[in-house]
Design a protein around this motif. Structure first.
Motif, mmCIF file in Angstrom:
data_model
loop_
_atom_site.group_PDB
_atom_site.id
_atom_site.type_symbol
_atom_site.label_atom_id
_atom_site.label_comp_id
_atom_site.label_asym_id
_atom_site.label_seq_id
_atom_site.Cartn_x
_atom_site.Cartn_y
_atom_site.Cartn_z
ATOM 1 N N PRO A 1 2.228 2.358 20.646
ATOM 2 C CA PRO A 1 1.968 4.319 20.527
ATOM 3 C C PRO A 1 3.101 4.533 19.509
ATOM 4 C CG PRO A 1 1.796 4.262 23.455
ATOM 5 C CD PRO A 1 2.053 2.690 21.944
ATOM 6 N N GLY A 2 2.033 5.474 18.317
ATOM 7 C CA GLY A 2 2.387 6.251 17.750
ATOM 8 C C GLY A 2 3.016 4.368 16.453
ATOM 9 N N HIS A 3 2.641 3.648 16.585
ATOM 10 C CA HIS A 3 3.066 2.325 15.670
ATOM 11 C C HIS A 3 1.685 1.214 15.172
ATOM 12 C CE1 HIS A 3 7.026 3.244 16.332
ATOM 13 N NE2 HIS A 3 7.435 3.091 15.239
ATOM 14 N N ALA A 4 1.392 1.014 13.988
ATOM 15 C CA ALA A 4 0.521 -0.027 13.986
ATOM 16 C C ALA A 4 0.442 -1.124 13.460
ATOM 17 C CB ALA A 4 -1.286 0.690 13.476
ATOM 18 N N HIS B 1 -6.200 2.300 6.943
ATOM 19 C CA HIS B 1 -6.047 2.809 7.994
ATOM 20 C C HIS B 1 -5.037 2.597 9.202
ATOM 21 C CE1 HIS B 1 -9.367 1.005 10.955
ATOM 22 N NE2 HIS B 1 -8.633 0.033 10.783
ATOM 23 N N ALA B 2 -4.050 1.932 8.341
ATOM 24 C CA ALA B 2 -2.793 1.412 9.514
ATOM 25 C C ALA B 2 -1.872 2.649 9.977
ATOM 26 C CB ALA B 2 -1.588 1.111 8.535
ATOM 27 N N ALA B 3 -2.147 3.582 9.026
ATOM 28 C CA ALA B 3 -1.861 4.970 9.621
ATOM 29 C C ALA B 3 -2.919 5.635 9.981
ATOM 30 C CB ALA B 3 -1.656 6.224 8.154
ATOM 31 N N GLY B 4 -3.762 6.009 10.532
ATOM 32 C CA GLY B 4 -5.005 6.189 11.013
ATOM 33 C C GLY B 4 -5.274 6.155 12.063
ATOM 34 N N ILE B 5 -4.808 4.474 12.883
ATOM 35 C CA ILE B 5 -4.138 3.532 13.317
ATOM 36 C C ILE B 5 -2.589 4.164 14.968
ATOM 37 C CG2 ILE B 5 -3.742 1.309 14.882
ATOM 38 C CD1 ILE B 5 -6.298 0.413 12.970
ATOM 39 N N ALA B 6 -2.133 4.085 13.729
ATOM 40 C CA ALA B 6 -0.785 4.720 13.884
ATOM 41 C C ALA B 6 -0.973 6.025 14.674
ATOM 42 C CB ALA B 6 0.607 4.413 12.952
ATOM 43 N N ILE B 7 -1.527 6.911 14.150
ATOM 44 C CA ILE B 7 -1.557 8.508 14.558
ATOM 45 C C ILE B 7 -2.588 8.762 15.810
ATOM 46 C CG2 ILE B 7 -3.019 10.424 13.921
ATOM 47 C CD1 ILE B 7 -0.200 10.480 12.680
ATOM 48 N N LEU C 1 -1.910 -9.304 2.586
ATOM 49 C CA LEU C 1 -1.739 -7.546 2.683
ATOM 50 C C LEU C 1 -1.179 -7.473 4.192
ATOM 51 C CD1 LEU C 1 -3.430 -5.436 0.349
ATOM 52 C CD2 LEU C 1 -1.130 -6.765 -0.101
ATOM 53 N N ILE C 2 0.298 -6.621 4.377
ATOM 54 C CA ILE C 2 0.436 -6.097 5.982
ATOM 55 C C ILE C 2 0.860 -5.057 5.832
ATOM 56 C CG2 ILE C 2 1.796 -6.723 8.000
ATOM 57 C CD1 ILE C 2 2.988 -9.794 7.502
ATOM 58 N N ALA C 3 0.620 -4.114 6.620
ATOM 59 C CA ALA C 3 0.553 -2.383 5.941
ATOM 60 C C ALA C 3 1.394 -2.071 8.000
ATOM 61 C CB ALA C 3 -0.270 -2.025 6.153
ATOM 62 N N ARG C 4 2.312 -2.003 7.986
ATOM 63 C CA ARG C 4 2.820 -1.644 9.088
ATOM 64 C C ARG C 4 3.269 -0.077 9.008
ATOM 65 N NH1 ARG C 4 6.363 -5.894 7.600
ATOM 66 N NH2 ARG C 4 5.827 -7.672 8.667
ATOM 67 N N ALA C 5 2.365 0.930 10.080
ATOM 68 C CA ALA C 5 2.749 2.315 10.021
ATOM 69 C C ALA C 5 3.665 3.196 11.348
ATOM 70 C CB ALA C 5 1.092 2.988 9.696
ATOM 71 N N LYS C 6 3.990 4.240 10.957
ATOM 72 C CA LYS C 6 4.159 5.119 11.661
ATOM 73 C C LYS C 6 3.559 6.447 11.962
ATOM 74 C CE LYS C 6 9.177 5.257 10.843
ATOM 75 N NZ LYS C 6 10.728 4.976 10.871
ATOM 76 N N THR C 7 3.943 6.829 13.277
ATOM 77 C CA THR C 7 3.699 8.222 13.345
ATOM 78 C C THR C 7 5.183 8.804 13.022
ATOM 79 O OG1 THR C 7 2.215 8.099 14.901
ATOM 80 C CG2 THR C 7 3.151 10.269 14.809
ATOM 81 N N LEU C 8 5.333 9.642 12.037
ATOM 82 C CA LEU C 8 6.453 10.549 11.812
ATOM 83 C C LEU C 8 6.464 11.141 12.840
ATOM 84 C CD1 LEU C 8 8.791 10.491 9.367
ATOM 85 C CD2 LEU C 8 7.813 11.864 7.929
ATOM 86 N N VAL D 1 3.973 -1.375 2.608
ATOM 87 C CA VAL D 1 2.363 -2.667 2.725
ATOM 88 C C VAL D 1 3.936 -3.739 2.180
ATOM 89 C CG1 VAL D 1 0.848 -2.893 1.761
ATOM 90 C CG2 VAL D 1 0.556 -0.630 2.777
ATOM 91 N N PHE D 2 3.405 -4.510 2.610
ATOM 92 C CA PHE D 2 4.333 -5.808 1.858
ATOM 93 C C PHE D 2 3.149 -6.792 1.738
ATOM 94 C CE2 PHE D 2 6.545 -3.935 5.261
ATOM 95 C CZ PHE D 2 7.761 -3.744 4.169
ATOM 96 N N SER D 3 3.684 -7.486 0.921
ATOM 97 C CA SER D 3 2.273 -8.728 0.073
ATOM 98 C C SER D 3 3.428 -10.067 0.609
ATOM 99 C CB SER D 3 2.759 -8.782 -1.328
ATOM 100 O OG SER D 3 2.439 -10.375 -1.803
ATOM 101 N N ARG D 4 2.705 -10.921 1.778
ATOM 102 C CA ARG D 4 3.685 -12.417 2.841
ATOM 103 C C ARG D 4 2.687 -12.869 1.989
ATOM 104 N NH1 ARG D 4 2.321 -15.477 5.780
ATOM 105 N NH2 ARG D 4 0.192 -15.059 6.697
ATOM 106 N N SER D 5 4.240 -13.739 1.519
ATOM 107 C CA SER D 5 3.349 -15.288 1.027
ATOM 108 C C SER D 5 3.944 -16.238 1.946
ATOM 109 C CB SER D 5 4.452 -15.549 -0.655
ATOM 110 O OG SER D 5 5.880 -15.796 0.009
ATOM 111 N N GLU D 6 3.552 -17.974 1.709
ATOM 112 C CA GLU D 6 4.355 -18.529 2.699
ATOM 113 C C GLU D 6 6.052 -18.660 3.389
ATOM 114 O OE1 GLU D 6 2.133 -20.413 3.604
ATOM 115 O OE2 GLU D 6 0.608 -20.430 2.331
#
Length: 150
Positions: free
Chosen positions: A33-36, A64-70, A98-105, A118-123
């Protein structure tokens, strides 16, 4: 907006499996709830001329991540739709994913605000490549998704 049981994670999975999100290859990593947390693997067709993820893909993933968090913090039968989105690009997104981490503020009535990193992930590491804020309005679920309410 308050009261009632929150949307189930299955709703986000159903939304993610359709249209643009499915075609782009967005993958749900985690929802509470509130995070994606949403990921997108590197593919040549998602890159710009320097070989980095295209800014449009970064923005779409953040949205999309923000929409799922909300949506995950809304009562069953409601969905968050974007009414405003701002993304700041901080560094090239040249990783393998890419990894997007969203939270409802904040949720206030039918309007919610989410933040997204949004993070760019390497190995071996993650680099913050973008930061965004999104304002969303709670709307009734479209008809084809109503069966997920009960």
């Amino acid at each position: 907006m308050s009261g009632g049981e929150l949307n189930p994670p299955e709703l986000a999975e159903a939304i993610n499996a359709k249209g643009f999100m499915a075609a782009a290859g967005f993958r749900i990593v985690a929802i509470k709830p509130g995070h994606a947390e949403i990921a997108l693997a590197r593919r040549d067709d998602l890159l710009q001329f320097f070989g980095h993820f295209h800014g449009g893909m970064i923005t779409a993933l953040a949205d999309h991540a923000a929409g799922i968090a909300i949506t995950s913090s809304l009562p069953r039968g409601k969905i968050g739709v974007t009414i405003e989105l701002k993304v700041n690009f901080l560094s090239p997104a040249d990783g393998i994913e890419l990894i997007a981490r969203a939270k409802t503020l904040k949720m206030s009535g039918s309007i919610g605000v989410a933040t997204v990193e949004v993070f760019s992930r390497s190995e071996t590491s993650e680099t913050l490549c973008a930061f965004g804020t999104s304002t969303m309005r709670a709307m009734d679920l479209p008809g084809e998704l109503l069966q997920l309410r009960a």
